[in-house]
Design a protein around this motif. Structure first.
Motif, mmCIF file in Angstrom:
data_model
loop_
_atom_site.group_PDB
_atom_site.id
_atom_site.type_symbol
_atom_site.label_atom_id
_atom_site.label_comp_id
_atom_site.label_asym_id
_atom_site.label_seq_id
_atom_site.Cartn_x
_atom_site.Cartn_y
_atom_site.Cartn_z
ATOM 1 N N MET A 19 -6.038 8.559 -6.664
ATOM 2 C CA MET A 19 -4.780 8.444 -7.546
ATOM 3 C C MET A 19 -4.103 9.359 -8.325
ATOM 4 S SD MET A 19 -5.379 4.445 -8.619
ATOM 5 C CE MET A 19 -3.949 4.200 -9.880
ATOM 6 N N GLY A 23 1.547 5.895 -6.965
ATOM 7 C CA GLY A 23 3.106 5.154 -7.237
ATOM 8 C C GLY A 23 3.557 5.327 -5.795
ATOM 9 N N ALA A 24 4.352 4.217 -5.379
ATOM 10 C CA ALA A 24 4.782 4.132 -3.933
ATOM 11 C C ALA A 24 5.617 5.152 -3.206
ATOM 12 C CB ALA A 24 5.038 2.558 -3.643
ATOM 13 N N ARG A 68 -5.006 4.057 0.838
ATOM 14 C CA ARG A 68 -4.745 2.812 -0.118
ATOM 15 C C ARG A 68 -3.981 1.740 0.636
ATOM 16 N NH1 ARG A 68 -2.655 4.157 -5.907
ATOM 17 N NH2 ARG A 68 -3.430 2.014 -6.427
ATOM 18 N N CYS A 133 3.676 -0.372 -16.054
ATOM 19 C CA CYS A 133 3.205 0.850 -15.068
ATOM 20 C C CYS A 133 4.130 2.021 -15.144
ATOM 21 C CB CYS A 133 2.923 0.340 -13.602
ATOM 22 S SG CYS A 133 1.922 1.247 -12.822
ATOM 23 N N SER A 135 6.890 3.603 -12.556
ATOM 24 C CA SER A 135 7.580 3.619 -11.467
ATOM 25 C C SER A 135 8.763 4.668 -11.341
ATOM 26 C CB SER A 135 8.275 2.078 -11.141
ATOM 27 O OG SER A 135 9.335 2.238 -10.439
ATOM 28 N N THR A 136 8.824 5.473 -10.373
ATOM 29 C CA THR A 136 9.943 6.355 -10.387
ATOM 30 C C THR A 136 11.100 5.884 -9.979
ATOM 31 O OG1 THR A 136 9.203 7.073 -7.881
ATOM 32 C CG2 THR A 136 8.221 8.372 -9.882
ATOM 33 N N ALA A 138 12.261 2.613 -10.947
ATOM 34 C CA ALA A 138 12.567 2.073 -12.282
ATOM 35 C C ALA A 138 13.184 3.183 -13.232
ATOM 36 C CB ALA A 138 11.351 1.083 -12.896
ATOM 37 N N GLN A 164 -1.236 4.076 -16.666
ATOM 38 C CA GLN A 164 0.075 4.605 -16.003
ATOM 39 C C GLN A 164 1.255 4.511 -17.162
ATOM 40 O OE1 GLN A 164 -1.642 2.723 -14.430
ATOM 41 N NE2 GLN A 164 -1.928 3.056 -12.269
ATOM 42 N N GLY A 200 8.964 -1.648 -10.870
ATOM 43 C CA GLY A 200 9.057 -1.109 -9.559
ATOM 44 C C GLY A 200 8.216 -1.902 -8.611
ATOM 45 N N ALA A 201 8.007 -1.336 -7.306
ATOM 46 C CA ALA A 201 7.369 -2.309 -6.472
ATOM 47 C C ALA A 201 6.532 -1.372 -5.306
ATOM 48 C CB ALA A 201 8.319 -3.138 -5.712
ATOM 49 N N ASP A 202 5.306 -1.876 -4.811
ATOM 50 C CA ASP A 202 4.826 -1.377 -3.891
ATOM 51 C C ASP A 202 4.891 -1.812 -2.511
ATOM 52 O OD1 ASP A 202 2.880 -0.976 -6.731
ATOM 53 O OD2 ASP A 202 2.478 0.399 -5.280
ATOM 54 N N ASN A 212 3.533 -5.561 -7.155
ATOM 55 C CA ASN A 212 3.589 -4.628 -7.953
ATOM 56 C C ASN A 212 2.348 -4.437 -8.840
ATOM 57 O OD1 ASN A 212 4.764 -2.136 -8.856
ATOM 58 N ND2 ASN A 212 5.049 -3.480 -11.015
ATOM 59 N N LYS A 213 2.005 -3.459 -9.710
ATOM 60 C CA LYS A 213 0.924 -3.315 -10.566
ATOM 61 C C LYS A 213 0.428 -4.738 -11.350
ATOM 62 C CE LYS A 213 -1.018 -0.410 -11.049
ATOM 63 N NZ LYS A 213 -2.120 -0.186 -10.126
ATOM 64 N N LYS A 238 10.128 0.076 0.643
ATOM 65 C CA LYS A 238 9.150 -0.785 0.021
ATOM 66 C C LYS A 238 9.086 -2.026 0.604
ATOM 67 C CE LYS A 238 8.735 2.401 -3.297
ATOM 68 N NZ LYS A 238 9.156 2.063 -4.805
HETATM 69 C C1 RUB Z 1 1.958 2.006 -9.107
HETATM 70 C C2 RUB Z 1 3.013 0.856 -9.189
HETATM 71 C C3 RUB Z 1 4.449 1.054 -9.400
HETATM 72 C C4 RUB Z 1 4.760 1.133 -7.949
HETATM 73 C C5 RUB Z 1 6.499 1.533 -7.807
HETATM 74 O O1 RUB Z 1 0.512 1.552 -8.895
HETATM 75 O O2 RUB Z 1 2.553 -0.259 -9.320
HETATM 76 O O3 RUB Z 1 5.036 0.236 -10.018
HETATM 77 O O4 RUB Z 1 4.013 1.858 -6.847
HETATM 78 O O5 RUB Z 1 6.407 3.148 -7.941
HETATM 79 P P1 RUB Z 1 -0.328 2.720 -8.761
HETATM 80 P P2 RUB Z 1 7.596 4.114 -7.512
HETATM 81 O O6 RUB Z 1 -0.377 3.474 -10.174
HETATM 82 O O7 RUB Z 1 -1.855 1.931 -8.844
HETATM 83 O O8 RUB Z 1 -0.153 3.602 -7.671
HETATM 84 O O9 RUB Z 1 8.825 3.472 -7.911
HETATM 85 O O10 RUB Z 1 7.440 5.314 -8.103
HETATM 86 O O11 RUB Z 1 7.398 4.064 -6.125
#
Ligand code: RUB
Length: 319
Positions: A19, A23-24, A68, A133, A135-136, A138, A164, A200-202, A212-213, A238
């Motif tokens: 990690m 972030g996704a 992951r 969390c 999220s770029t 967001a 985070q 945000g979302a994974d 998401n987180k 995503k």
């Molecule tokens: C990060 C997380 C973020 C999403 C979206 O989890 O849940 O909300 O990945 O991030 P971790 P982004 O810290 O476990 O990776 O918008 O940057 O894709």
């Protein structure tokens, strides 16, 4: 049989697993860049053997895929690049991979900018936003709103166990957004003071469920109860294509070390510790999914998903 991937892929895979890269969206662009570096290394090694080059790229894809499980942007990035690998010679193959990786990263950046504009339009001058969390996607919404001249403040949840939220707090502070940091369990108390919840979302499932987180789903339920709108900022990378055919999204379980250190562990003794990294927010608790293609009610995201990923979820990294 495939040889071990080159150093850049092994290092990127290690950084994703630990990690350091997280972030996704960030994971996706790091994976694409690692494939480009693998292509350079493989072209030297494979010399004039296209089959060896392809095998080496597939091996790199598998190493990256195994880091992951939850953020679908990772396999989507691998798919994007590896499905565009084409040519009869090693040099053609190399160029196709490097070009696809470049195009992918540029699209990702552009999508985030476009999505930021859409999300910013939902925020009004003077609004306070609660985040969870880091999220770029967001953050792009808040930063675009600030660029539009709106004054925005933020209540930032620290996000146990890895905090985070601290990264979010720093970035918002740098963007000139006044930040109040709170512990996760204080979220409901502060919901009365915020105008939006923004996460945000994974991965996003075909039924509009937002992965998401861990803690996002509880936050969403509380936001609904308090009457605070909640939106997910998520580029279309995503969208999880396998959920179109009924698959569920794997939720990563992480090490107990993140929850209790070895000292606390010794004191408490034999108890079970579980550390799921993500959860699923049912679509009925989410007001909008903001993408680079506009905002959608969660229930209608499936249409976009079919359009973009309808051909299914090939695994071009498979042996
Ligand atoms: C990060 C997380 C973020 C999403 C979206 O989890 O849940 O909300 O990945 O991030 P971790 P982004 O810290 O476990 O990776 O918008 O940057 O894709």
């Amino acid at each position: 049989t495939d040889t071990e991937p080159a150093a850049p892929v092994r290092e990127t895979a290690e950084s994703i697993a630990t990690m350091e890269i997280r972030g996704a969206a960030t994971i996706a662009s790091a994976a694409a860049e690692a494939l480009a570096e693998q292509a350079e290394a493989a072209a030297e090694e494979a010399e004039s053997d296209p089959a060896a080059f392809r095998a080496s790229m597939r091996g790199a894809g598998r190493t990256l895929r195994e880091t992951r499980p939850t953020a679908v942007s990772l396999p989507n990035a691998l798919r994007y690049v590896l499905q565009r690998m084409e040519g009869d010679t090693v040099d053609e193959l190399r160029r196709s991979v490097v070009g696809a990786a470049d195009a992918f990263v540029r699209q990702l950046d552009r999508a985030q900018d476009d999505l930021g504009q859409v999300g910013a339009n939902r925020l009004a001058d003077g609004d306070t936003v609660m985040t969870h969390c880091h999220s770029t996607d967001a953050l792009a919404c808040i930063e675009a709103a600030v660029d539009q001249g709106k004054s925005i403040s933020a209540v930032v949840k620290e996000t146990r166990p890895r905090q985070q939220g601290h990264i979010t707090a720093e970035q918002l502070r740098d963007a000139g957004v006044p930040v109040t940091l709170i512990v996760d369990s204080a979220a409901r108390r502060y919901l009365d003071e915020v105008d939006h919840v923004l996460v945000g979302a994974d991965s996003i499932a075909a039924d509009g469920g937002v992965i998401n987180k861990i803690g996002t789903s509880g936050l969403a339920v509380n936001a609904r109860e308090r009457g605070v709108p909640i939106m997910t900022a998520a580029q279309t990378i995503k969208l999880h294509p396998e959920t179109l055919t009924g698959h569920t999204v794997e939720i990563e379980m992480r090490d107990e070390e993140e929850v209790i250190g070895s000292e606390a562990r010794e004191e408490i003794g034999e108890i079970e510790v579980e550390n799921p990294a993500f959860d699923v927010t049912p679509p009925r608790y989410m007001d909008a999914i903001v993408t680079e293609q506009g905002q959608f009610p969660p229930e209608s995201i499936v249409t976009l998903m079919r359009e973009l990923f309808g051909e299914g979820a090939a695994e071009p990294w498979a042996e």
